[in-house]
Enzyme design. Structure first.
Site, mmCIF file in Angstrom:
data_model
loop_
_atom_site.group_PDB
_atom_site.id
_atom_site.type_symbol
_atom_site.label_atom_id
_atom_site.label_comp_id
_atom_site.label_asym_id
_atom_site.label_seq_id
_atom_site.Cartn_x
_atom_site.Cartn_y
_atom_site.Cartn_z
ATOM 1 N N CYS A 1 16.521 -4.864 -13.237
ATOM 2 C CA CYS A 1 17.120 -4.505 -14.747
ATOM 3 C C CYS A 1 15.897 -3.916 -15.533
ATOM 4 O O CYS A 1 15.287 -3.195 -15.259
ATOM 5 C CB CYS A 1 17.826 -5.716 -15.396
ATOM 6 S SG CYS A 1 18.983 -5.078 -16.857
ATOM 7 N N HIS B 1 21.912 -7.387 -10.936
ATOM 8 C CA HIS B 1 21.227 -8.677 -10.756
ATOM 9 C C HIS B 1 21.436 -9.563 -9.797
ATOM 10 O O HIS B 1 22.363 -10.372 -9.621
ATOM 11 C CB HIS B 1 21.713 -9.467 -12.012
ATOM 12 C CG HIS B 1 20.847 -8.857 -13.379
ATOM 13 N ND1 HIS B 1 19.598 -9.359 -13.774
ATOM 14 C CD2 HIS B 1 21.466 -7.939 -14.259
ATOM 15 C CE1 HIS B 1 19.519 -8.949 -15.013
ATOM 16 N NE2 HIS B 1 20.597 -8.030 -15.367
ATOM 17 N N GLU C 1 19.643 -12.182 -8.671
ATOM 18 C CA GLU C 1 19.637 -13.242 -9.035
ATOM 19 C C GLU C 1 20.601 -14.201 -9.955
ATOM 20 O O GLU C 1 20.438 -15.382 -9.773
ATOM 21 C CB GLU C 1 17.982 -13.396 -9.739
ATOM 22 C CG GLU C 1 18.002 -12.975 -11.367
ATOM 23 C CD GLU C 1 18.408 -11.619 -11.740
ATOM 24 O OE1 GLU C 1 18.554 -11.197 -12.791
ATOM 25 O OE2 GLU C 1 18.522 -10.868 -10.783
#
Length: 223
Positions: free
Chosen positions: A85, A193, A195
């Site tokens: 991002c 994302h 994560e």
């Protein structure tokens, strides 16, 4: 293996990145943007958020932070660097990845899960996925439209640098591009994302294999 998790004013995914590294079985440490050394680290994770409030443009002010010269050094040495991002935006600003991230076509902030396709599983970031595998990662961005010139796009295709595409393009990205790597294959940037995709309880664990792939690739070279 030990990852540096960079922290800028306005970062908001640094803890998620830290958790992803620990979950993959390696060490991690937060590193402030004012530091001038990444000695002792084997890789870099650049998290999402709004570094320096996204003033000027996303990633622009972070690109001149003291720590950036060390990020470039590790990248040149072939160590893994992942920017997610805002981290992807920073990587384009500092020239480690080509192209730029523009405002979404809708001019709206998009925050939801998105289906993506692994279009190159022969990288240090995707080698635990199947070619063409569909995954679910959250997205959360207002400036996620990947843009590049036709010349750069042809280079990306020729070098197989496009690794991740949107199934249903949410932001107008060129050719549905969601993630790319550099020519050497050790620097990766993506808007979605991984994560935030570590637990089925939270909707998806599709991101686990990306971090495990990074660790696997490093260990194959160093252990």
């Amino acid at each position: 293996m030990k990852f540096a998790v960079l922290v800028f004013p306005g970062s908001n995914c640094d803890r998620d990145m830290f958790n992803a590294a620990i979950k993959s079985g390696v060490e991690a440490e937060y590193v402030d943007y004012r530091e001038t050394s990444l000695s002792g680290f084997d890789g870099v994770l650049i998290p999402g958020g709004f570094s320096f409030g996204d003033y000027l443009r996303s990633g622009a002010m972070a690109s001149v932070a003291p720590i950036i010269s060390e990020v470039k050094r590790l990248a040149t040495e072939g160590k893994p660097v992942l920017g997610v991002c805002n981290g992807f935006q920073i990587l384009t600003e500092i020239g480690l990845l080509p192209g730029a991230l523009l405002h979404n076509d809708s001019h709206l902030f998009i925050s939801r899960n998105e289906e993506l396709e692994i279009v190159n599983n022969q990288t240090a970031f995707t080698n635990l996925y199947e070619q063409g595998e569909k995954v679910i990662y959250p997205v959360a961005h207002g400036e996620g439209h990947y843009y590049c010139t036709d010349e750069i796009y042809q280079q990306l295709k020729a070098n197989n640098q496009i690794i991740l595409k949107y199934v249903n393009n949410p932001n107008g990205s060129y050719d549905d591009i969601a993630g790319i790597v550099n020519e050497k294959g050790n620097v990766c940037g993506m808007m979605p994302h991984p994560e935030r995709a570590l637990e089925t309880l939270l909707g998806t664990d599709s991101g686990v294999k990306l971090f495990e792939a990074m660790v696997k690739s490093w260990r194959e070279q160093h252990v």
